[in-house]
Enzyme design. Structure first.
Site, PDB file in Angstrom:
ATOM      1  N   ARG A   1      -3.333  22.928 -52.738  1.00  0.00           N
ATOM      2  CA  ARG A   1      -2.100  23.607 -53.161  1.00  0.00           C
ATOM      3  C   ARG A   1      -1.611  23.126 -54.526  1.00  0.00           C
ATOM      4  O   ARG A   1      -0.888  23.847 -55.219  1.00  0.00           O
ATOM      5  CB  ARG A   1      -0.999  23.438 -52.102  1.00  0.00           C
ATOM      6  CG  ARG A   1       0.248  24.256 -52.423  1.00  0.00           C
ATOM      7  CD  ARG A   1       1.221  24.390 -51.280  1.00  0.00           C
ATOM      8  NE  ARG A   1       2.350  25.223 -51.657  1.00  0.00           N
ATOM      9  CZ  ARG A   1       3.251  25.701 -50.823  1.00  0.00           C
ATOM     10  NH1 ARG A   1       3.159  25.437 -49.541  1.00  0.00           N
ATOM     11  NH2 ARG A   1       4.239  26.464 -51.263  1.00  0.00           N
TER      12      ARG A   1
ATOM     13  N   LYS B   1       8.134  26.609 -49.701  1.00  0.00           N
ATOM     14  CA  LYS B   1       8.777  25.558 -50.494  1.00  0.00           C
ATOM     15  C   LYS B   1      10.230  25.961 -50.713  1.00  0.00           C
ATOM     16  O   LYS B   1      10.498  27.061 -51.233  1.00  0.00           O
ATOM     17  CB  LYS B   1       8.091  25.402 -51.849  1.00  0.00           C
ATOM     18  CG  LYS B   1       6.857  24.553 -51.814  1.00  0.00           C
ATOM     19  CD  LYS B   1       6.405  24.270 -53.243  1.00  0.00           C
ATOM     20  CE  LYS B   1       5.150  23.450 -53.284  1.00  0.00           C
ATOM     21  NZ  LYS B   1       4.663  23.284 -54.677  1.00  0.00           N
TER      22      LYS B   1
ATOM     23  N   ARG C   1      19.337  21.696 -37.940  1.00  0.00           N
ATOM     24  CA  ARG C   1      17.972  21.121 -38.026  1.00  0.00           C
ATOM     25  C   ARG C   1      16.891  22.192 -38.144  1.00  0.00           C
ATOM     26  O   ARG C   1      15.726  21.964 -37.829  1.00  0.00           O
ATOM     27  CB  ARG C   1      17.674  20.210 -36.841  1.00  0.00           C
ATOM     28  CG  ARG C   1      18.581  18.998 -36.804  1.00  0.00           C
ATOM     29  CD  ARG C   1      17.895  17.806 -36.175  1.00  0.00           C
ATOM     30  NE  ARG C   1      18.769  16.655 -36.230  1.00  0.00           N
ATOM     31  CZ  ARG C   1      19.595  16.313 -35.248  1.00  0.00           C
ATOM     32  NH1 ARG C   1      19.644  17.012 -34.143  1.00  0.00           N
ATOM     33  NH2 ARG C   1      20.359  15.267 -35.381  1.00  0.00           N
TER      34      ARG C   1
ATOM     35  N   HIS D   1       8.252  22.205 -66.136  1.00  0.00           N
ATOM     36  CA  HIS D   1       9.485  21.619 -65.596  1.00  0.00           C
ATOM     37  C   HIS D   1      10.162  20.717 -66.624  1.00  0.00           C
ATOM     38  O   HIS D   1      11.394  20.688 -66.723  1.00  0.00           O
ATOM     39  CB  HIS D   1       9.187  20.832 -64.321  1.00  0.00           C
ATOM     40  CG  HIS D   1       8.961  21.711 -63.115  1.00  0.00           C
ATOM     41  ND1 HIS D   1       8.507  21.229 -61.922  1.00  0.00           N
ATOM     42  CD2 HIS D   1       9.140  23.035 -62.929  1.00  0.00           C
ATOM     43  CE1 HIS D   1       8.416  22.215 -61.043  1.00  0.00           C
ATOM     44  NE2 HIS D   1       8.780  23.332 -61.636  1.00  0.00           N
TER      45      HIS D   1
ATOM     46  N   GLU E   1       0.740  20.450 -49.693  1.00  0.00           N
ATOM     47  CA  GLU E   1       0.325  20.100 -51.058  1.00  0.00           C
ATOM     48  C   GLU E   1      -0.303  18.713 -51.168  1.00  0.00           C
ATOM     49  O   GLU E   1       0.020  17.934 -52.060  1.00  0.00           O
ATOM     50  CB  GLU E   1       1.536  20.196 -51.987  1.00  0.00           C
ATOM     51  CG  GLU E   1       1.147  20.377 -53.430  1.00  0.00           C
ATOM     52  CD  GLU E   1       2.340  20.644 -54.315  1.00  0.00           C
ATOM     53  OE1 GLU E   1       2.800  21.798 -54.325  1.00  0.00           O
ATOM     54  OE2 GLU E   1       2.833  19.716 -54.963  1.00  0.00           O
TER      55      GLU E   1
ATOM     56  N   GLU F   1       3.496  34.004 -63.737  1.00  0.00           N
ATOM     57  CA  GLU F   1       2.932  33.459 -62.483  1.00  0.00           C
ATOM     58  C   GLU F   1       1.728  34.296 -62.037  1.00  0.00           C
ATOM     59  O   GLU F   1       0.802  33.781 -61.408  1.00  0.00           O
ATOM     60  CB  GLU F   1       3.998  33.415 -61.379  1.00  0.00           C
ATOM     61  CG  GLU F   1       5.227  32.559 -61.705  1.00  0.00           C
ATOM     62  CD  GLU F   1       5.032  31.053 -61.437  1.00  0.00           C
ATOM     63  OE1 GLU F   1       3.904  30.629 -61.151  1.00  0.00           O
ATOM     64  OE2 GLU F   1       6.045  30.319 -61.527  1.00  0.00           O
TER      65      GLU F   1
ATOM     66  N   ASN G   1       0.457  24.524 -59.099  1.00  0.00           N
ATOM     67  CA  ASN G   1       1.389  23.932 -60.063  1.00  0.00           C
ATOM     68  C   ASN G   1       0.833  23.952 -61.480  1.00  0.00           C
ATOM     69  O   ASN G   1       1.380  23.303 -62.372  1.00  0.00           O
ATOM     70  CB  ASN G   1       1.705  22.489 -59.661  1.00  0.00           C
ATOM     71  CG  ASN G   1       2.403  22.420 -58.331  1.00  0.00           C
ATOM     72  OD1 ASN G   1       3.240  23.273 -58.026  1.00  0.00           O
ATOM     73  ND2 ASN G   1       2.053  21.449 -57.510  1.00  0.00           N
TER      74      ASN G   1
ATOM     75  N   LYS H   1      -2.202  33.328 -53.134  1.00  0.00           N
ATOM     76  CA  LYS H   1      -1.214  32.314 -52.735  1.00  0.00           C
ATOM     77  C   LYS H   1      -1.300  32.039 -51.239  1.00  0.00           C
ATOM     78  O   LYS H   1      -1.274  30.885 -50.796  1.00  0.00           O
ATOM     79  CB  LYS H   1       0.195  32.755 -53.124  1.00  0.00           C
ATOM     80  CG  LYS H   1       1.230  31.772 -52.589  1.00  0.00           C
ATOM     81  CD  LYS H   1       2.317  31.377 -53.507  1.00  0.00           C
ATOM     82  CE  LYS H   1       3.051  30.156 -52.957  1.00  0.00           C
ATOM     83  NZ  LYS H   1       4.242  29.825 -53.688  1.00  0.00           N
TER      84      LYS H   1
ATOM     85  N   HIS I   1       3.077  23.704 -64.505  1.00  0.00           N
ATOM     86  CA  HIS I   1       4.420  23.333 -64.069  1.00  0.00           C
ATOM     87  C   HIS I   1       4.847  21.928 -64.514  1.00  0.00           C
ATOM     88  O   HIS I   1       6.045  21.694 -64.671  1.00  0.00           O
ATOM     89  CB  HIS I   1       4.536  23.456 -62.547  1.00  0.00           C
ATOM     90  CG  HIS I   1       4.623  24.884 -62.074  1.00  0.00           C
ATOM     91  ND1 HIS I   1       3.647  25.819 -62.330  1.00  0.00           N
ATOM     92  CD2 HIS I   1       5.577  25.549 -61.371  1.00  0.00           C
ATOM     93  CE1 HIS I   1       3.993  26.982 -61.803  1.00  0.00           C
ATOM     94  NE2 HIS I   1       5.161  26.848 -61.208  1.00  0.00           N
TER      95      HIS I   1
ATOM     96  N   HIS J   1      12.309  30.082 -65.890  1.00  0.00           N
ATOM     97  CA  HIS J   1      11.244  29.337 -65.216  1.00  0.00           C
ATOM     98  C   HIS J   1       9.857  29.902 -65.561  1.00  0.00           C
ATOM     99  O   HIS J   1       8.944  29.159 -65.927  1.00  0.00           O
ATOM    100  CB  HIS J   1      11.472  29.357 -63.698  1.00  0.00           C
ATOM    101  CG  HIS J   1      10.369  28.704 -62.930  1.00  0.00           C
ATOM    102  ND1 HIS J   1      10.168  27.341 -62.920  1.00  0.00           N
ATOM    103  CD2 HIS J   1       9.376  29.223 -62.168  1.00  0.00           C
ATOM    104  CE1 HIS J   1       9.109  27.059 -62.187  1.00  0.00           C
ATOM    105  NE2 HIS J   1       8.598  28.181 -61.716  1.00  0.00           N
TER     106      HIS J   1
END
Ligand code: NAD
Ligand code: GLY
Length: 376
Positions: free
Chosen positions: A243, A145, A123, A254, A239, A187, A247, A229, A250, A268
């Site tokens: 935040r 993330k 956990r 993606h 997010e 990036e 993206n 960042k 993205h 990527h």
């Protein structure tokens, strides 16, 4: 050796980011104070293990930290359910306790996968990010993330789980293949567009030095990217607001990664570069920013050898209806509407769900020619 330290200022889970050349040799003494048990599991990939594992191990030995090593196959396909399950079983077989930590030594693939294992094993256990790609140093190692890919799309199964420390040894970038370095540069450019016009202008002047291996330029860019960042993720860890601007590029990116098979055909960072250009072209078409700003963005990315038009991809990978279908499955979809980050000017973007699916499809259908004409 000059090193900089930033702090990611979460209330109870704040952590340091150390940036500088040669940090791997000091990793043991930097990691020892932040882990709960002098025992850790290093997760890395075969490329990175060959080049950089020995330095990390020597340093852990020097600090009296016992370790196990798990070496994964390199590349995006490793970020899947099968490798995640095997990684968890392999780590559990070592007989870990809640005080045992993981060290993710590698690029974003290792970081996301090991981070997700750390988020879920027992956990949740602690982990340290030791990013070795430019992309991981400026982006994925910071912010918590973690995720794996599924056949339905990228990063659709994951968790927010902050590391306890990030060590960005910029000397490890010397062994990084040129194409990977350029993918990470995308990036860096992103930070300029979303938050810092001055940094973007600096990249217009110094980007080629950075890519040619200038250490001062590279370290400056890594540090500035991480400052931006860190500030954004502390303001909005989960997010729900600001935040989302990280993206930028993205949603398109993606979709393009999914259509090219999440692999070497389109890295990527390359997908993000192309996605930023598409978002920029769309913003220009909708009148949100001037076409000359879109052209500036493309010049910086093209100058780094990054793709800036859909024409860079095979026709089968740029079918508007298929790309749109991927975009509609994105995590950021709200009430069935695609969330887009669009630029207003260099240094400022906004989040919108106002672009209709038909508008997006028409834009994608026309995007080849639009992209070509916007490079002035
Ligand atoms: P990667 O981890 O696949 O690394 C790229 C390649 O470089 C691999 O072959 C790797 O073995 C090799 N490599 C790594 N370091 C090296 C070094 N120093 N010298 C030589 N070779 C080296 O790819 P990446 O671009 O680092 O990461 C991409 C992943 O990151 C994607 O899965 C993406 O979704 C994820 N990502 C996550 C976040 C986040 O916030 N968690 C942000 C951006 C991207
Ligand atoms: N790379 C996007 C984020 O960390 O939010």
């Amino acid at each position: 050796m000059s090193a900089a330290t930033l702090h990611v200022a979460f209330d109870r889970r704040g952590y340091d980011i150390h940036i500088g050349a040669g940090l791997l040799h000091r990793a043991g003494s930097l990691i020892a104070p932040v882990i709960r048990q002098k025992r850790t599991v290093i997760v890395t990939d075969a490329h990175v293990a060959r080049l950089h594992l020995a330095a990390l191990i020597a340093s852990l030995d020097g600090a009296g930290i016992a370790y196990h090593e798990i070496v994964l196959p390199p590349g995006e396909p490793t970020k899947d359910f099968a490798h995640f399950a095997k990684l968890c079983v392999d780590i559990l077989t070592l007989g870990i306790e809640r005080g045992t930590s993981l060290i993710a030594l590698g690029g974003g693939v290792v970081g996301d996968l090991a981070g997700f294992a750390a988020a879920t094993l027992l956990r949740g256990i602690d982990y340290v990010q030791v990013p070795t790609t430019l992309l991981a140093q400026v982006d994925s190692a910071v912010g918590g993330k973690t995720a794996i890919d599924t056949p339905q799309g990228k990063n659709l199964v994951g968790a927010f789980h902050q590391p306890v420390l990030v060590l960005a040894d910029t000397a490890t970038l010397a062994t990084l293949p040129d194409r990977e370095l350029r993918a990470g540069y995308a990036e860096i450019v992103k930070y300029g567009v979303i938050k810092d016009a001055e940094f973007f202008a600096w990249l217009e002047t110094h980007g080629t030095e950075l890519l040619a291996g200038d250490i001062a330029a590279r370290d400056h860019a890594v540090r500035r990217s991480l400052e931006i960042k860190a500030r954004v993720v502390v303001a909005d860890e989960r997010e729900s607001g600001e935040r989302q601007i990280l993206n930028y590029g993205h949603s398109f990116g993606h979709a393009l990664e999914a259509e090219t098979g999440f692999g070497a055909a389109l890295l990527h960072g390359e997908a993000v570069a192309l996605g930023m250009c598409l978002a920029g072209d769309l913003a220009a078409r909708l009148g949100h920013w001037p076409a000359r700003e879109a052209a500036r963005l493309k010049r910086v990315l093209a100058g780094a050898g990054l793709p800036t038009t859909l024409a860079a991809l095979p026709e089968a990978a740029r079918q508007p209806a298929r790309l749109l279908a991927h975009m509609k499955r994105d995590k950021k979809v709200k009430d069935g509407r695609v969330t887009l980050i669009l630029p207003r000017r260099i240094g400022e973007v906004f989040v919108t769900t106002d672009v209709a699916a038909e508008t997006l499809r028409d834009f994608l259908a026309a995007a080849d020619t639009a992209a070509a004409t916007l490079i002035l």
